[in-house]
Design an enzyme around this catalytic site. Structure first.
Site, PDB file in Angstrom:
ATOM      1  N   GLU A  31       0.823  -1.219   0.000  1.00  7.02           N
ATOM      2  CA  GLU A  31       0.000   0.000   0.000  1.00  7.02           C
ATOM      3  C   GLU A  31       0.854   1.264   0.000  1.00  7.02           C
ATOM      4  O   GLU A  31       1.230   1.769   1.065  1.00  7.02           O
ATOM      5  CB  GLU A  31      -0.931  -0.013   1.231  1.00  7.02           C
ATOM      6  CG  GLU A  31      -1.827   1.222   1.286  1.00  7.02           C
ATOM      7  CD  GLU A  31      -2.757   1.241   2.501  1.00  7.02           C
ATOM      8  OE1 GLU A  31      -2.907   0.207   3.181  1.00  7.02           O
ATOM      9  OE2 GLU A  31      -3.313   2.311   2.775  1.00  7.02           O
ATOM     10  N   LYS A  86      -2.402  -1.664  -3.338  1.00  3.65           N
ATOM     11  CA  LYS A  86      -3.442  -0.759  -2.846  1.00  3.65           C
ATOM     12  C   LYS A  86      -2.907   0.668  -2.880  1.00  3.65           C
ATOM     13  O   LYS A  86      -2.370   1.175  -1.881  1.00  3.65           O
ATOM     14  CB  LYS A  86      -3.792  -1.188  -1.405  1.00  3.65           C
ATOM     15  CG  LYS A  86      -4.698  -0.231  -0.666  1.00  3.65           C
ATOM     16  CD  LYS A  86      -5.222  -0.875   0.607  1.00  3.65           C
ATOM     17  CE  LYS A  86      -5.987   0.125   1.443  1.00  3.65           C
ATOM     18  NZ  LYS A  86      -6.821  -0.500   2.457  1.00  3.65           N
TER      19      LYS A  86
HETATM   20  P1  13P Z   1      -9.149   4.539   3.961  1.00  2.00           P
HETATM   21  O1  13P Z   1      -9.975   4.039   2.802  1.00  2.00           O
HETATM   22  O2  13P Z   1      -9.949   5.084   5.088  1.00  2.00           O
HETATM   23  O3  13P Z   1      -8.039   5.427   3.521  1.00  2.00           O
HETATM   24  O4  13P Z   1      -8.488   3.262   4.642  1.00  2.00           O
HETATM   25  C1  13P Z   1      -7.854   2.346   3.889  1.00  2.00           C
HETATM   26  C2  13P Z   1      -6.649   1.878   4.582  1.00  2.00           C
HETATM   27  O5  13P Z   1      -6.512   0.708   4.816  1.00  2.00           O
HETATM   28  C3  13P Z   1      -5.606   2.869   4.932  1.00  2.00           C
HETATM   29  O6  13P Z   1      -4.439   2.223   5.351  1.00  2.00           O
END
Ligand code: 13P
Length: 385
Positions: free
Chosen positions: A221, A263
């Site tokens: 991510e 992500k």
């Molecule tokens: P948000 O969609 O609230 O940004 O959260 C996703 C997430 O896992 C952030 O680390």
């Protein structure tokens, strides 16, 4: 599959060939010697199941206790929140998670990311598995400044990670995620630095390799900040550079891309840039499609976006515009060859629902969670509600 116990899994899955099942059910990709066929098969199947059929996506519920206390506090409970003991707050977290997991539907949601407390202490994976939803776990630990560039934050947690993820697997997790914040300013202000970018990319790739070693699909991510003065082209350029760097390091660390997901954030102008209010969902959709086409290898089965605290309508409109662009692209367009483009939203899915739950309105909470899950599911197919 036989039941999983503490003794079911060796400490290094990839170095322990399971020849019988390797011959029975080989994965349909060429493997490097470090990946045993049976583990690779499971990683690939899980990664695909998280993004298929098209439209399904992930619900991110891995906020730490402070963050979830703020979500569940809200204006009406701020005074009471201070009065609650640690134990009462823990109980409230458990009740909220349980209520939310009972409310979601596998029609729209493929997987849920759990905070380790929810997985290991509250043991809520089974609740999800019984509904056909795949449980995952947050793997990253705390943030610390990068010595060369203190405005950028590296992520801790690689030490002891294999054991932690093996315990998560025993508790029912089948995937994990690791968030790296990426600073992003105008070119003049110069963030991210090369040191920052390389640190984050290498950390994400090391994490991904360890996660696969523990038998969990990694979700890398890179969360590019939109709080500063970057415009859309600059944000897109930073996204492209960081995602390219992650896959370069994934190759070095031997990550099985077919058994992984990414992500990212949505490229967008920063809050301090004058174009922020003028940008359309279609502008953002085109920028994202271009970034993904240039930087995500075709072997990665899915891209699941974070919402980043954007209002639910905005995050959903970006996802819908992106998928509508893919749907309307000509057969020879690179956008036709992109991985599945779906969601891994936290706040955009549950923000309104949590407010209803705080007020004690369980029915409205369920209705709202269903409404936004369905909106995300439609958006991931390029449709609007
Ligand atoms: P948000 O969609 O609230 O940004 O959260 C996703 C997430 O896992 C952030 O680390």
């Amino acid at each position: 599959m036989p039941p999983i116990t503490a003794n079911s899994y060796p400490s290094n899955l990839f170095s322990t060939p399971d020849l019988a099942s390797d011959r029975r059910n080989p994965p349909d990709v060429f493997l490097q010697p470090l990946h045993t066929s049976s583990v690779a098969r499971e990683l690939i199947d899980t990664a695909r199941a998280l993004v298929h059929p098209r439209g399904k996506g992930i619900y991110a519920t891995d906020e730490d206790p402070q963050t979830i206390a703020a979500v569940l506090g809200g204006p009406i409970d701020e005074a009471r929140l201070k009065e609650w003991t640690e134990e009462e707050q823990r109980d409230r977290r458990r009740k909220w998670r349980e209520a939310a997991y009972k409310a979601i539907s596998s029609e729209y949601i493929s997987g849920v990311i759990l905070y380790p407390e929810t997985l290991i202490e509250f043991q809520l994976a089974e609740l999800l598995t019984s509904k056909g939803i795949i449980p995952g776990v947050r793997a990253n630990a705390d943030l610390r400044p990068i010595p060369r560039s203190e405005a950028e934050l590296a992520v801790e947690g690689l030490d002891g990670l294999l054991k932690k993820l093996q315990a998560a697997r025993i508790a029912g997790a089948r995937f994990s995620k690791w968030r790296c914040p990426i600073a992003c300013t105008s070119v003049v202000r110069g963030l991210p630095t090369q040191a920052g970018l390389e640190t984050q990319a290498d950390t994400l790739a090391q994490y991904a390799a360890i996660s696969q070693q523990a038998g969990l699909v990694p979700i890398v991510e890179p969360d590019v900040a939109f709080t500063e003065d970057a415009d859309l082209p600059r944000s897109a350029d930073v996204h492209e550079r960081v995602i390219s760097a992650i896959y370069e390091r994934c190759r070095v660390h031997g990550v099985l891309l077919e058994g992984s997901l990414i992500k990212p954030s949505f490229p967008q102008p920063g809050l301090k840039h004058p174009s922020r209010d003028k940008v359309t969902a279609e502008d953002v959709g085109l920028a994202i499609a271009t970034v993904i086409a240039r930087s995500v290898p075709i072997s990665v089965p899915g891209v699941v976006f974070l919402s980043g605290g954007l209002p639910s309508e905005v995050a959903t409109s970006y996802l819908a515009a992106l998928n509508a662009l893919v749907n309307s692209s000509k057969p020879d367009s690179p956008f036709r060859r992109l991985p599945v483009l779906s969601f891994s939203f936290g706040r955009a899915l549950q923000g309104d629902a949590a407010k209803h739950w705080v007020r004690g309105d369980e029915e409205k909470m369920k209705e709202t969670l269903e409404k936004w899950s369905r909106a995300c599911w439609l958006a991931a197919q390029g449709k609007t509600a």
